[in-house]
Enzyme design. Structure first.
Site, mmCIF file in Angstrom:
data_model
loop_
_atom_site.group_PDB
_atom_site.id
_atom_site.type_symbol
_atom_site.label_atom_id
_atom_site.label_comp_id
_atom_site.label_asym_id
_atom_site.label_seq_id
_atom_site.Cartn_x
_atom_site.Cartn_y
_atom_site.Cartn_z
ATOM 1 N N HIS A 201 0.830 -1.222 0.000
ATOM 2 C CA HIS A 201 0.000 0.000 0.000
ATOM 3 C C HIS A 201 0.853 1.256 0.000
ATOM 4 O O HIS A 201 0.358 2.342 0.275
ATOM 5 C CB HIS A 201 -0.932 0.010 1.223
ATOM 6 C CG HIS A 201 -2.016 -1.025 1.118
ATOM 7 N ND1 HIS A 201 -2.820 -1.365 2.186
ATOM 8 C CD2 HIS A 201 -2.426 -1.802 0.080
ATOM 9 C CE1 HIS A 201 -3.673 -2.313 1.798
ATOM 10 N NE2 HIS A 201 -3.447 -2.590 0.533
ATOM 11 N N CYS B 28 5.122 12.790 -13.771
ATOM 12 C CA CYS B 28 6.149 12.014 -14.514
ATOM 13 C C CYS B 28 6.395 10.642 -13.891
ATOM 14 O O CYS B 28 7.179 9.853 -14.409
ATOM 15 C CB CYS B 28 7.458 12.815 -14.584
ATOM 16 S SG CYS B 28 8.369 12.855 -13.020
HETATM 17 N N1 APR Z 1 -1.984 -6.960 18.267
HETATM 18 C C1 APR Z 1 -2.517 -7.702 17.268
HETATM 19 N N2 APR Z 1 -3.594 -7.316 16.533
HETATM 20 C C2 APR Z 1 -4.137 -6.115 16.836
HETATM 21 C C3 APR Z 1 -3.641 -5.280 17.858
HETATM 22 C C4 APR Z 1 -2.511 -5.746 18.591
HETATM 23 N N3 APR Z 1 -1.969 -5.024 19.587
HETATM 24 N N4 APR Z 1 -4.415 -4.152 17.898
HETATM 25 C C5 APR Z 1 -5.346 -4.280 16.940
HETATM 26 N N5 APR Z 1 -5.199 -5.468 16.303
HETATM 27 C C6 APR Z 1 -5.979 -6.007 15.197
HETATM 28 C C7 APR Z 1 -7.437 -5.623 15.223
HETATM 29 O O1 APR Z 1 -8.164 -6.612 15.954
HETATM 30 C C8 APR Z 1 -7.811 -5.678 13.736
HETATM 31 O O2 APR Z 1 -8.198 -6.989 13.352
HETATM 32 O O3 APR Z 1 -5.453 -5.438 14.009
HETATM 33 C C9 APR Z 1 -6.496 -5.335 13.035
HETATM 34 C C10 APR Z 1 -6.467 -3.922 12.471
HETATM 35 O O4 APR Z 1 -7.445 -3.863 11.455
HETATM 36 P P1 APR Z 1 -7.597 -2.520 10.606
HETATM 37 O O5 APR Z 1 -7.634 -1.349 11.529
HETATM 38 O O6 APR Z 1 -8.705 -2.756 9.632
HETATM 39 O O7 APR Z 1 -6.210 -2.398 9.817
HETATM 40 P P2 APR Z 1 -5.772 -3.217 8.530
HETATM 41 O O8 APR Z 1 -6.360 -4.572 8.532
HETATM 42 O O9 APR Z 1 -4.289 -3.094 8.440
HETATM 43 O O10 APR Z 1 -6.411 -2.356 7.316
HETATM 44 C C11 APR Z 1 -6.087 -2.779 6.024
HETATM 45 O O11 APR Z 1 -7.240 -0.881 5.104
HETATM 46 O O12 APR Z 1 -7.722 1.310 5.261
HETATM 47 C C12 APR Z 1 -6.964 0.414 4.579
HETATM 48 O O13 APR Z 1 -4.920 0.814 3.526
HETATM 49 C C13 APR Z 1 -5.505 0.691 4.788
HETATM 50 O O14 APR Z 1 -3.714 -0.880 4.991
HETATM 51 C C14 APR Z 1 -4.997 -0.555 5.489
HETATM 52 C C15 APR Z 1 -6.013 -1.602 5.104
#
Ligand code: APR
Length: 237
Positions: free
Chosen positions: A112, A123
């Site tokens: 990402h 460019c």
């Molecule tokens: N340890 C492990 N897991 C955790 C912790 C922690 N301390 N804290 C939160 N989580 C988990 C949450 O339970 C959730 O399942 O991490 C996950 C975070 O999910 P999102 O906030 O949706 O993030 P992500 O999955 O990376 O989002 C994917 O969405 O918005 C786009 O481009 C953005 O890269 C991002 C993509």
């Protein structure tokens, strides 16, 4: 656990949460604070480039104040340990922070994009930059004013390095998903691809994700606790 040598790990915002970086969809997460369409789409950037530059300036500045946590450091240790026994680790991250690299990992794919890189919308030139940006900046290659944009994959854009991702997935003995809600494709589809190839799958996450049912094994807990434990198991095998 049988000896595993070629491991592919997908990480999401959850692996950086204990370093103090907001996740997106947890309580009070980034998408509750900022509307996605305004700050993470090409249309939003066209409509109000200053707002979008400032959103990423704030997140880039935060990078200077956070440190990798035990999970990032454990994965770097795993990479070295697998190398030492003729294996490999590829980290495919959805995160745009550079905490995997700060933690010592080398083979990292930022599907990402990354906060410390800029892209010229005219460019296509890319360059490393850690400073604030604005619509008045010029591209360092073509000199066009307002050329620079965050080198981030916005919603509706094609994620980076999909061919390389496909290639490493085809050679994996094990696919591990760490700290992601499984809400965004194509990242969320990698576990299904692994299953189709007969690759073992493991999820390490704070809570059940949208794709937990697809994993051979799912361990719940904070990444800072369960990732180092899992790495120790793999390196002891
Ligand atoms: N340890 C492990 N897991 C955790 C912790 C922690 N301390 N804290 C939160 N989580 C988990 C949450 O339970 C959730 O399942 O991490 C996950 C975070 O999910 P999102 O906030 O949706 O993030 P992500 O999955 O990376 O989002 C994917 O969405 O918005 C786009 O481009 C953005 O890269 C991002 C993509």
């Amino acid at each position: 656990m049988s000896k595993l040598n070629h491991i592919v790990i997908l990480t999401g915002a959850g692996i950086s949460a204990e370093s103090g970086i907001d996740t997106f969809r947890s309580e009070g997460g980034l998408w509750e604070q900022y509307p996605i369409e305004q700050v993470a789409t090409p249309e939003g950037f066209a409509a109000d480039p200053a707002l979008v530059h400032n959103f990423y300036n704030m997140r880039r500045a935060a990078l200077k104040t956070v440190k990798p946590n035990a999970a990032h450091i454990a994965l770097a240790k795993l990479e070295k340990g697998l190398h030492a026994r003729g294996g490999s680790l590829t980290i495919i991250t959805q995160n745009v922070d550079n905490l995997h690299e700060q933690g010592g990992a080398e083979n990292v794919i930022h599907m990402h994009g990354i906060l410390t890189s800029l892209l010229c919308q005219f460019c296509g030139h890319r360059w490393e930059s850690h400073e604030d940006t604005s619509p008045n900046d010029s591209c360092i290659a073509c000199q066009r004013r307002s050329g620079p944009r965050p080198d981030i994959v916005w919603f509706g854009e094609m994620p980076y390095e999909l061919d390389r991702i496909d290639q490493v997935m085809s050679q994996a003995d094990l696919f591990v998903s760490i700290g992601t809600s499984g809400a965004v494709y194509p990242a969320a589809g990698l576990v299904s691809e692994a299953r189709r190839r007969g690759t073992k799958t493991l999820e390490l996450n704070l809570e059940e994700s949208q794709g937990s049912y697809l994993f051979d094994e799912s361990r719940l807990g904070k990444a800072g606790d369960i990732v180092p434990k899992w790495v120790a198991e793999v390196l002891a095998a």
